[in-house]
Motif scaffolding. Structure first.
Motif, PDB file in Angstrom:
ATOM      1  N   GLN A   1      -0.412  -5.039 -29.996  1.00 24.13           N
ATOM      2  CA  GLN A   1      -0.559  -3.623 -29.655  1.00 24.13           C
ATOM      3  C   GLN A   1      -1.483  -3.472 -28.448  1.00 24.13           C
ATOM      4  OE1 GLN A   1       1.049  -0.861 -31.418  1.00 24.13           O
ATOM      5  NE2 GLN A   1       0.521  -0.092 -29.401  1.00 24.13           N
ATOM      6  N   ARG A   2      -2.575  -4.234 -28.445  1.00 21.98           N
ATOM      7  CA  ARG A   2      -3.494  -4.173 -27.304  1.00 21.98           C
ATOM      8  C   ARG A   2      -2.798  -4.620 -26.028  1.00 21.98           C
ATOM      9  NH1 ARG A   2      -9.647  -5.741 -29.061  1.00 21.98           N
ATOM     10  NH2 ARG A   2      -9.742  -4.273 -30.756  1.00 21.98           N
ATOM     11  N   MET A   3      -1.990  -5.672 -26.130  1.00 24.75           N
ATOM     12  CA  MET A   3      -1.262  -6.155 -24.963  1.00 24.75           C
ATOM     13  C   MET A   3      -0.325  -5.070 -24.446  1.00 24.75           C
ATOM     14  SD  MET A   3      -1.306  -8.828 -23.181  1.00 24.75           S
ATOM     15  CE  MET A   3      -0.372  -9.648 -21.930  1.00 24.75           C
ATOM     16  N   ASP A   4       0.377  -4.411 -25.362  1.00 21.88           N
ATOM     17  CA  ASP A   4       1.278  -3.313 -24.971  1.00 21.88           C
ATOM     18  C   ASP A   4       0.523  -2.175 -24.291  1.00 21.88           C
ATOM     19  OD1 ASP A   4       3.418  -4.695 -26.045  1.00 21.88           O
ATOM     20  OD2 ASP A   4       3.510  -3.482 -27.880  1.00 21.88           O
ATOM     21  N   MET A   5      -0.751  -2.024 -24.639  1.00 23.55           N
ATOM     22  CA  MET A   5      -1.574  -0.953 -24.073  1.00 23.55           C
ATOM     23  C   MET A   5      -2.299  -1.404 -22.797  1.00 23.55           C
ATOM     24  SD  MET A   5      -3.064   0.494 -27.714  1.00 23.55           S
ATOM     25  CE  MET A   5      -3.972   1.917 -27.072  1.00 23.55           C
ATOM     26  N   GLY A   6      -2.017  -2.638 -22.355  1.00 27.46           N
ATOM     27  CA  GLY A   6      -2.606  -3.138 -21.117  1.00 27.46           C
ATOM     28  C   GLY A   6      -3.961  -3.801 -21.261  1.00 27.46           C
ATOM     29  N   ASP A   7      -4.360  -4.130 -22.478  1.00 28.98           N
ATOM     30  CA  ASP A   7      -5.662  -4.748 -22.730  1.00 28.98           C
ATOM     31  C   ASP A   7      -5.454  -6.229 -23.067  1.00 28.98           C
ATOM     32  OD1 ASP A   7      -8.223  -5.487 -23.464  1.00 28.98           O
ATOM     33  OD2 ASP A   7      -8.301  -4.200 -25.243  1.00 28.98           O
ATOM     34  N   ALA A   8      -5.195  -7.035 -22.036  1.00 30.11           N
ATOM     35  CA  ALA A   8      -4.915  -8.456 -22.245  1.00 30.11           C
ATOM     36  C   ALA A   8      -6.113  -9.200 -22.832  1.00 30.11           C
ATOM     37  CB  ALA A   8      -4.476  -9.110 -20.938  1.00 30.11           C
ATOM     38  N   LYS A   9      -7.312  -8.879 -22.375  1.00 30.85           N
ATOM     39  CA  LYS A   9      -8.509  -9.567 -22.891  1.00 30.85           C
ATOM     40  C   LYS A   9      -8.734  -9.233 -24.362  1.00 30.85           C
ATOM     41  CE  LYS A   9     -10.766 -10.324 -18.537  1.00 30.85           C
ATOM     42  NZ  LYS A   9     -11.939 -10.239 -17.704  1.00 30.85           N
TER      43      LYS A   9
ATOM     44  N   ALA B   1      -8.571 -11.809 -27.566  1.00 26.70           N
ATOM     45  CA  ALA B   1      -9.657 -11.875 -28.549  1.00 26.70           C
ATOM     46  C   ALA B   1      -9.101 -11.771 -29.970  1.00 26.70           C
ATOM     47  CB  ALA B   1     -10.679 -10.775 -28.288  1.00 26.70           C
ATOM     48  N   ASP B   2      -8.162 -10.831 -30.182  1.00 21.34           N
ATOM     49  CA  ASP B   2      -7.558 -10.700 -31.516  1.00 21.34           C
ATOM     50  C   ASP B   2      -6.749 -11.933 -31.869  1.00 21.34           C
ATOM     51  OD1 ASP B   2      -8.579  -8.308 -32.408  1.00 21.34           O
ATOM     52  OD2 ASP B   2      -6.883  -7.116 -31.707  1.00 21.34           O
ATOM     53  N   TRP B   3      -5.936 -12.404 -30.945  1.00 23.13           N
ATOM     54  CA  TRP B   3      -5.108 -13.571 -31.230  1.00 23.13           C
ATOM     55  C   TRP B   3      -5.966 -14.803 -31.496  1.00 23.13           C
ATOM     56  CZ3 TRP B   3      -1.675 -12.163 -26.517  1.00 23.13           C
ATOM     57  CH2 TRP B   3      -0.774 -11.160 -26.885  1.00 23.13           C
ATOM     58  N   SER B   4      -7.140 -14.867 -30.900  1.00 25.56           N
ATOM     59  CA  SER B   4      -8.043 -15.995 -31.120  1.00 25.56           C
ATOM     60  C   SER B   4      -8.691 -15.955 -32.497  1.00 25.56           C
ATOM     61  CB  SER B   4      -9.131 -16.020 -30.045  1.00 25.56           C
ATOM     62  OG  SER B   4      -8.556 -16.216 -28.777  1.00 25.56           O
ATOM     63  N   GLU B   5      -8.692 -14.808 -33.142  1.00 25.21           N
ATOM     64  CA  GLU B   5      -9.283 -14.672 -34.473  1.00 25.21           C
ATOM     65  C   GLU B   5      -8.390 -15.236 -35.566  1.00 25.21           C
ATOM     66  OE1 GLU B   5     -12.222 -13.545 -35.694  1.00 25.21           O
ATOM     67  OE2 GLU B   5     -12.898 -13.453 -33.614  1.00 25.21           O
ATOM     68  N   TYR B   6      -7.100 -15.289 -35.303  1.00 24.91           N
ATOM     69  CA  TYR B   6      -6.148 -15.670 -36.348  1.00 24.91           C
ATOM     70  C   TYR B   6      -5.961 -17.175 -36.374  1.00 24.91           C
ATOM     71  CZ  TYR B   6      -1.752 -16.240 -38.831  1.00 24.91           C
ATOM     72  OH  TYR B   6      -0.775 -16.646 -39.691  1.00 24.91           O
ATOM     73  N   ILE B   7      -6.296 -17.781 -37.505  1.00 29.64           N
ATOM     74  CA  ILE B   7      -6.063 -19.209 -37.713  1.00 29.64           C
ATOM     75  C   ILE B   7      -5.199 -19.341 -38.967  1.00 29.64           C
ATOM     76  CG2 ILE B   7      -7.088 -21.466 -38.117  1.00 29.64           C
ATOM     77  CD1 ILE B   7      -9.652 -20.362 -36.814  1.00 29.64           C
ATOM     78  N   PRO B   8      -3.942 -19.764 -38.813  1.00 32.38           N
ATOM     79  CA  PRO B   8      -3.072 -19.906 -39.985  1.00 32.38           C
ATOM     80  C   PRO B   8      -3.619 -20.910 -40.987  1.00 32.38           C
ATOM     81  CG  PRO B   8      -1.815 -20.037 -37.935  1.00 32.38           C
ATOM     82  CD  PRO B   8      -3.276 -20.079 -37.569  1.00 32.38           C
TER      83      PRO B   8
END
Length: 116
Positions: A85-93, A97-104
């Motif tokens: 959602q952040r990426m869609d809103m133009g907030d790549a950083k 940060a969110d994607w870095s929080e997820y560890i399967p």
């Protein structure tokens, strides 16, 4: 729901069916019914966030993803979706940060294909 009007998961599941059929008003009503029964229902918040994103309410989606994560800090899918959602809103950083929080569970980090 006819058998047990206090069964929140039934509202979430029915809301998902409404959302899949494009009936966002009915989906929203069901998610809100589930949240009225249990304001800490992270699954209802997560699904409402998805619906809000699809419905064109990115700010509402962000609020719901963030609340789902506050309730359940281990909710990997909420981090992943909030990142998208952040990426869609133009907030790549913020997305990174969110994607870095997820560890399967298998310990591997997710792979994202963006350049900052």
């Amino acid at each position: 729901i006819e058998i047990d009007r206090d069964y929140g998961d039934a509202y979430v599941n029915r809301g998902n069916l409404h959302r899949a059929n494009g009936d966002f008003d009915s989906a929203l009503a069901d998610y809100e019914a589930a949240l009225k029964l249990n304001p800490l229902d992270d699954l209802a918040l997560f699904n409402r966030a998805i619906m809000r994103g699809e419905w064109g309410d990115p700010d509402g989606a962000m609020i719901d993803y963030t609340e789902a994560i506050r309730i359940n800090p281990q909710y990997g899918e909420a981090y992943t979706n909030r990142g998208s959602q952040r990426m869609d809103m133009g907030d790549a950083k913020g997305a990174l940060a969110d994607w870095s929080e997820y560890i399967p569970a298998d310990g591997d980090r997710i792979s994202v294909g963006i350049t900052l």
